[in-house]
Motif scaffolding. Sequence first.
Motif, PDB file in Angstrom:
ATOM      1  N   SER A 221       0.580  -0.808  -0.038  1.00 23.49           N
ATOM      2  CA  SER A 221      -0.105   0.241  -0.218  1.00 23.49           C
ATOM      3  C   SER A 221       1.127   1.355   0.267  1.00 23.49           C
ATOM      4  CB  SER A 221      -0.719  -0.247   1.374  1.00 23.49           C
ATOM      5  OG  SER A 221       0.051  -0.185   2.627  1.00 23.49           O
ATOM      6  N   GLY A 222      -0.138   2.655   0.405  1.00 28.66           N
ATOM      7  CA  GLY A 222       0.841   3.261   0.160  1.00 28.66           C
ATOM      8  C   GLY A 222       1.470   4.783  -1.168  1.00 28.66           C
ATOM      9  N   GLU A 223       1.886   5.113  -1.800  1.00 30.08           N
ATOM     10  CA  GLU A 223       2.219   5.667  -2.852  1.00 30.08           C
ATOM     11  C   GLU A 223       3.441   5.206  -3.107  1.00 30.08           C
ATOM     12  OE1 GLU A 223       2.659  10.061  -2.510  1.00 30.08           O
ATOM     13  OE2 GLU A 223       0.262   9.946  -1.918  1.00 30.08           O
ATOM     14  N   ILE A 224       3.598   4.881  -4.600  1.00 31.78           N
ATOM     15  CA  ILE A 224       4.796   4.453  -5.376  1.00 31.78           C
ATOM     16  C   ILE A 224       6.090   5.312  -4.991  1.00 31.78           C
ATOM     17  CG2 ILE A 224       6.066   4.339  -7.389  1.00 31.78           C
ATOM     18  CD1 ILE A 224       3.347   3.661  -8.548  1.00 31.78           C
ATOM     19  N   PRO A 225       7.008   5.197  -4.146  1.00 28.94           N
ATOM     20  CA  PRO A 225       8.293   5.889  -3.906  1.00 28.94           C
ATOM     21  C   PRO A 225       8.803   6.847  -4.778  1.00 28.94           C
ATOM     22  CG  PRO A 225       8.392   3.780  -3.096  1.00 28.94           C
ATOM     23  CD  PRO A 225       7.388   3.698  -4.273  1.00 28.94           C
ATOM     24  N   THR A 226       9.068   7.895  -4.731  1.00 29.09           N
ATOM     25  CA  THR A 226       9.805   9.090  -5.951  1.00 29.09           C
ATOM     26  C   THR A 226      11.250   8.251  -6.360  1.00 29.09           C
ATOM     27  OG1 THR A 226      10.038  10.370  -3.902  1.00 29.09           O
ATOM     28  CG2 THR A 226       8.493  10.860  -5.411  1.00 29.09           C
ATOM     29  N   THR A 227      11.548   7.603  -4.421  1.00 22.97           N
ATOM     30  CA  THR A 227      13.328   7.297  -5.236  1.00 22.97           C
ATOM     31  C   THR A 227      13.734   6.150  -6.254  1.00 22.97           C
ATOM     32  OG1 THR A 227      12.469   6.005  -3.005  1.00 22.97           O
ATOM     33  CG2 THR A 227      13.882   8.152  -2.692  1.00 22.97           C
ATOM     34  N   LEU A 228      12.565   5.787  -6.548  1.00 25.40           N
ATOM     35  CA  LEU A 228      12.541   4.501  -7.716  1.00 25.40           C
ATOM     36  C   LEU A 228      12.666   5.282  -8.674  1.00 25.40           C
ATOM     37  CD1 LEU A 228       8.778   2.655  -7.852  1.00 25.40           C
ATOM     38  CD2 LEU A 228      11.182   1.548  -7.023  1.00 25.40           C
ATOM     39  N   SER A 229      13.651   6.391  -9.182  1.00 27.28           N
ATOM     40  CA  SER A 229      14.142   7.153  -9.691  1.00 27.28           C
ATOM     41  C   SER A 229      15.977   7.237 -10.421  1.00 27.28           C
ATOM     42  CB  SER A 229      13.572   9.032  -9.818  1.00 27.28           C
ATOM     43  OG  SER A 229      14.744   9.185  -9.254  1.00 27.28           O
ATOM     44  N   SER A 230      15.999   6.769  -8.671  1.00 26.57           N
ATOM     45  CA  SER A 230      17.520   6.598  -8.512  1.00 26.57           C
ATOM     46  C   SER A 230      17.353   5.449  -9.779  1.00 26.57           C
ATOM     47  CB  SER A 230      17.875   6.145  -7.012  1.00 26.57           C
ATOM     48  OG  SER A 230      17.815   7.356  -6.378  1.00 26.57           O
ATOM     49  N   PHE A 231      17.053   4.096  -9.592  1.00 30.62           N
ATOM     50  CA  PHE A 231      17.531   3.146 -10.874  1.00 30.62           C
ATOM     51  C   PHE A 231      18.172   3.461 -12.443  1.00 30.62           C
ATOM     52  CE2 PHE A 231      13.883   0.787  -8.646  1.00 30.62           C
ATOM     53  CZ  PHE A 231      14.447   0.216  -7.637  1.00 30.62           C
ATOM     54  N   GLN A 232      19.236   2.936 -12.347  1.00 35.61           N
ATOM     55  CA  GLN A 232      19.902   3.547 -13.858  1.00 35.61           C
ATOM     56  C   GLN A 232      20.148   2.699 -14.713  1.00 35.61           C
ATOM     57  OE1 GLN A 232      23.838   3.944 -12.304  1.00 35.61           O
ATOM     58  NE2 GLN A 232      23.687   5.680 -10.545  1.00 35.61           N
ATOM     59  N   VAL A 233      19.400   1.213 -14.554  1.00 30.16           N
ATOM     60  CA  VAL A 233      19.609   0.323 -15.063  1.00 30.16           C
ATOM     61  C   VAL A 233      17.888  -0.664 -15.476  1.00 30.16           C
ATOM     62  CG1 VAL A 233      21.560   0.142 -16.241  1.00 30.16           C
ATOM     63  CG2 VAL A 233      20.958  -1.310 -13.744  1.00 30.16           C
ATOM     64  N   LEU A 234      16.982  -0.358 -14.585  1.00 28.70           N
ATOM     65  CA  LEU A 234      16.175  -1.459 -14.571  1.00 28.70           C
ATOM     66  C   LEU A 234      14.709  -1.431 -15.838  1.00 28.70           C
ATOM     67  CD1 LEU A 234      14.654  -2.573 -11.904  1.00 28.70           C
ATOM     68  CD2 LEU A 234      13.065  -0.774 -12.000  1.00 28.70           C
ATOM     69  N   GLU A 235      14.760  -2.757 -16.109  1.00 31.54           N
ATOM     70  CA  GLU A 235      14.080  -2.842 -17.514  1.00 31.54           C
ATOM     71  C   GLU A 235      12.905  -2.885 -17.554  1.00 31.54           C
ATOM     72  OE1 GLU A 235      16.407  -5.595 -19.559  1.00 31.54           O
ATOM     73  OE2 GLU A 235      18.137  -4.453 -20.260  1.00 31.54           O
ATOM     74  N   ILE A 236      12.606  -4.190 -16.300  1.00 33.60           N
ATOM     75  CA  ILE A 236      10.663  -3.988 -15.944  1.00 33.60           C
ATOM     76  C   ILE A 236      11.068  -3.979 -14.497  1.00 33.60           C
ATOM     77  CG2 ILE A 236      10.048  -6.443 -15.478  1.00 33.60           C
ATOM     78  CD1 ILE A 236      11.067  -7.641 -17.205  1.00 33.60           C
ATOM     79  N   LEU A 237       9.606  -2.983 -13.899  1.00 31.46           N
ATOM     80  CA  LEU A 237       8.690  -2.832 -13.063  1.00 31.46           C
ATOM     81  C   LEU A 237       7.448  -3.090 -12.754  1.00 31.46           C
ATOM     82  CD1 LEU A 237       8.619  -1.343 -10.224  1.00 31.46           C
ATOM     83  CD2 LEU A 237       8.676   1.120 -11.632  1.00 31.46           C
ATOM     84  N   SER A 238       7.561  -3.754 -12.199  1.00 28.02           N
ATOM     85  CA  SER A 238       5.868  -4.863 -11.644  1.00 28.02           C
ATOM     86  C   SER A 238       5.484  -4.525 -10.377  1.00 28.02           C
ATOM     87  CB  SER A 238       5.300  -6.262 -12.433  1.00 28.02           C
ATOM     88  OG  SER A 238       4.312  -6.835 -12.139  1.00 28.02           O
ATOM     89  N   LEU A 239       4.592  -3.949 -10.667  1.00 26.33           N
ATOM     90  CA  LEU A 239       3.275  -3.383  -9.139  1.00 26.33           C
ATOM     91  C   LEU A 239       2.067  -3.893  -9.312  1.00 26.33           C
ATOM     92  CD1 LEU A 239       5.723   0.358  -8.285  1.00 26.33           C
ATOM     93  CD2 LEU A 239       6.392  -2.273  -8.001  1.00 26.33           C
ATOM     94  N   ALA A 240       1.182  -4.065  -9.774  1.00 22.03           N
ATOM     95  CA  ALA A 240       0.040  -4.616 -10.422  1.00 22.03           C
ATOM     96  C   ALA A 240      -0.153  -5.673  -9.142  1.00 22.03           C
ATOM     97  CB  ALA A 240       0.063  -5.958 -11.872  1.00 22.03           C
TER      98      ALA A 240
ATOM     99  N   GLU B 184       6.232  11.363 -11.054  1.00 28.33           N
ATOM    100  CA  GLU B 184       7.195  12.561 -12.469  1.00 28.33           C
ATOM    101  C   GLU B 184       8.205  12.074 -12.227  1.00 28.33           C
ATOM    102  OE1 GLU B 184       6.876  15.461 -15.650  1.00 28.33           O
ATOM    103  OE2 GLU B 184       5.117  15.017 -13.936  1.00 28.33           O
ATOM    104  N   SER B 185       9.017  11.822 -10.842  1.00 24.10           N
ATOM    105  CA  SER B 185      10.458  11.311 -11.063  1.00 24.10           C
ATOM    106  C   SER B 185      10.588   9.923 -11.862  1.00 24.10           C
ATOM    107  CB  SER B 185      11.101  11.131  -9.878  1.00 24.10           C
ATOM    108  OG  SER B 185       9.600  10.108  -9.338  1.00 24.10           O
ATOM    109  N   LEU B 186       9.573   9.487 -12.324  1.00 26.52           N
ATOM    110  CA  LEU B 186      10.082   7.842 -13.343  1.00 26.52           C
ATOM    111  C   LEU B 186      10.376   8.585 -14.508  1.00 26.52           C
ATOM    112  CD1 LEU B 186       7.037   5.487 -11.689  1.00 26.52           C
ATOM    113  CD2 LEU B 186       8.830   6.199 -10.597  1.00 26.52           C
ATOM    114  N   ASN B 187      10.481   9.481 -14.951  1.00 27.61           N
ATOM    115  CA  ASN B 187      10.809   9.335 -15.973  1.00 27.61           C
ATOM    116  C   ASN B 187      12.339   9.724 -16.617  1.00 27.61           C
ATOM    117  OD1 ASN B 187      11.454  12.199 -15.115  1.00 27.61           O
ATOM    118  ND2 ASN B 187      10.419  13.348 -15.814  1.00 27.61           N
ATOM    119  N   GLN B 188      12.844   9.489 -14.912  1.00 35.59           N
ATOM    120  CA  GLN B 188      14.349   9.154 -15.007  1.00 35.59           C
ATOM    121  C   GLN B 188      14.879   8.135 -15.195  1.00 35.59           C
ATOM    122  OE1 GLN B 188      16.466  12.045 -14.536  1.00 35.59           O
ATOM    123  NE2 GLN B 188      15.487  13.470 -14.667  1.00 35.59           N
ATOM    124  N   LEU B 189      14.167   6.796 -15.353  1.00 35.84           N
ATOM    125  CA  LEU B 189      13.789   5.562 -15.962  1.00 35.84           C
ATOM    126  C   LEU B 189      14.062   4.858 -17.361  1.00 35.84           C
ATOM    127  CD1 LEU B 189      11.097   4.145 -13.881  1.00 35.84           C
ATOM    128  CD2 LEU B 189      13.513   4.288 -12.735  1.00 35.84           C
TER     129      LEU B 189
END
Length: 596
Positions: free
Chosen positions: A368-387, A397-402
């Motif tokens: 639960s809760g909000e999607i952490p903005t710190t996910l933007s720190s991932f430098q090489v992440l290819e797959i993100l599944s929070l479904a 907005e920080s996810l634009n860094q992925l």
Amino acid sequence: MPVGVSSLPSLTRLGLALNDFRGSIPASFGNLSELSVLSLAGNKLIGSIPFELGRLFKLRWLSLYSNNLTGMVPPQLYNMSSLSSVSLTSNQLHGSLAPDFDFALPNLQSFLIGGNHFFGPIPSSIGNSSKLRRFDITYNAINGPTPKSLGNLNDLEIFSTYANSLGTNSGNELHNIMNTLSNCSNLRELSLGANNFSGLLPHSIANLSKFLSALDLRENYISGSIPVGIENLLNLQLFIVNDNMFSGSIPESIGKLSKLEQIYMYENKLSGKIPSSIGNLSQLSILAIAENKLEERIPDSLGNCKRLLGIDLSSNNLTGTIPGQIFDLSSLSIGLYLYNNQLTGPIPTQIGNLRNLGQLYLSENQLSGEIPTTLSSFQVLEILSLAGNHFVGTIPESLNQLKGIRFLDLSRNNLSGQIPKFLGELRLESLNLSYNMFEGEVPIDGLFKNVGAFSVVGNSKLCGGVEVLQLPACPANVLQKKKGPLNNKVIIPILSITSPDVRETKGDMPITLLLKDGSSSNVLGPRLEIINEEAEESIVGDSLAINNQPIGNKDQEGDLPVEHPLEQLEENFEKEKSYDGNTETKSCRLSWTVFM
């Protein structure tokens, strides 16, 4: 294949490996009576192995691997008593192993025939090849029981039968095998995976060689619990028992295997909790125990395994929150797979420490809760599944860094707000936002042009988007809301045009605005004010419209003006003013008044 070398009777070594030779092996090679090494590996040779090679009585090394050789191994080769190494791996050879080959090959140390089509049993007389150190028959069709005579091979270091049909899937075959191999005191690698072995894993596994570094029992029908005596295999680095029928708990004693680097126990019936003693495995790089019946919390002690590259605990019954210690494992790079459990609580913000993570699966939990903005720190992440969780709030907005993201699945949550346009600009191949609470206009650029690459079904308040989506058109009063100090405020445009040359105009005569992109908008208005500074007078129209859409007017139910998307108007533009048949172009400025 050069035939000329056959005329060199004193030749002792012939190495033609890793070239592009084609054709068959010349039978005349059998005339090289002094030859001790023949290496033709890694070419494109075809045909059968010539029986004439059986005349090379001084041959010690025969290497023919990675060709396209066919047929059976000529019986003459089994008479070459000088042979110490035979490698026929990765060809198309077939036939059974000669029942008495070991008697004719008393000096054999390495016998490698993997990746062919050999069938039949392992000859029981193999036990007489007392110098045998490496025996590899992987990826063939060898069947039947494993001979007890293997116990005579005191020098045996590698015994690999992966992907054959050994075993009968009945009785307790492993008891005899482990008792037999416990006599092989120099055994380092044992692979019995992908065969038909069944029954319990006997306690005699504890008696295997103290040098054993790799144990592979995967893809069999082995049942029962993992013996506690596994703690005796102190040099074990690789433990593979996935795809079996193991039950019971993972023994705490596994934490004593201080050299263990990789654990594969997935797809069994293991239950109970993950032992905290795993945290003692300082060399551990892979932990894969998915698809079992493990329960309770993920142990905090996993944070002590500072060399972990990948963790797969998916499809169990794990509960509680995700330990923050896991997110301090900066070594994680392959992936973190915790999906399909019963994990709760928010994602800790320190998840941003996993800068080198390639895949993150947290779907199908109760997070639960909000999607952490710190996910933007991932430098090489290819797959993100929070479904399939209970996440709320907007997409940060920080996810634009992925920049490396290829697959993003946020479906089946309680996310709200508008779909960010930046998602269309990422390198996504698949985007799933279905069954949330998103609203407003669906973007139409980038990824959003390809309806096969994204899904927004189950969001009833969405509108617009590409035509194929068949969503309702966005109403004229839908203004893309932007984050910032103007959020949730009514914005009314006031167009002020100042000119010392303005003559008298009449009524609601249109004035055309020429925009920077060359398009134009007709403006009428009560809020359009043309000021003649010299005459000290102003002209105010009766209505205001842009592209014939009214703005600034009262809506039907209230006093506030309706909103209208005016982002396309530039702050500075040119005005073309028409009256009395004359046209002039003047500079003007668009200003905004904000009403709280």
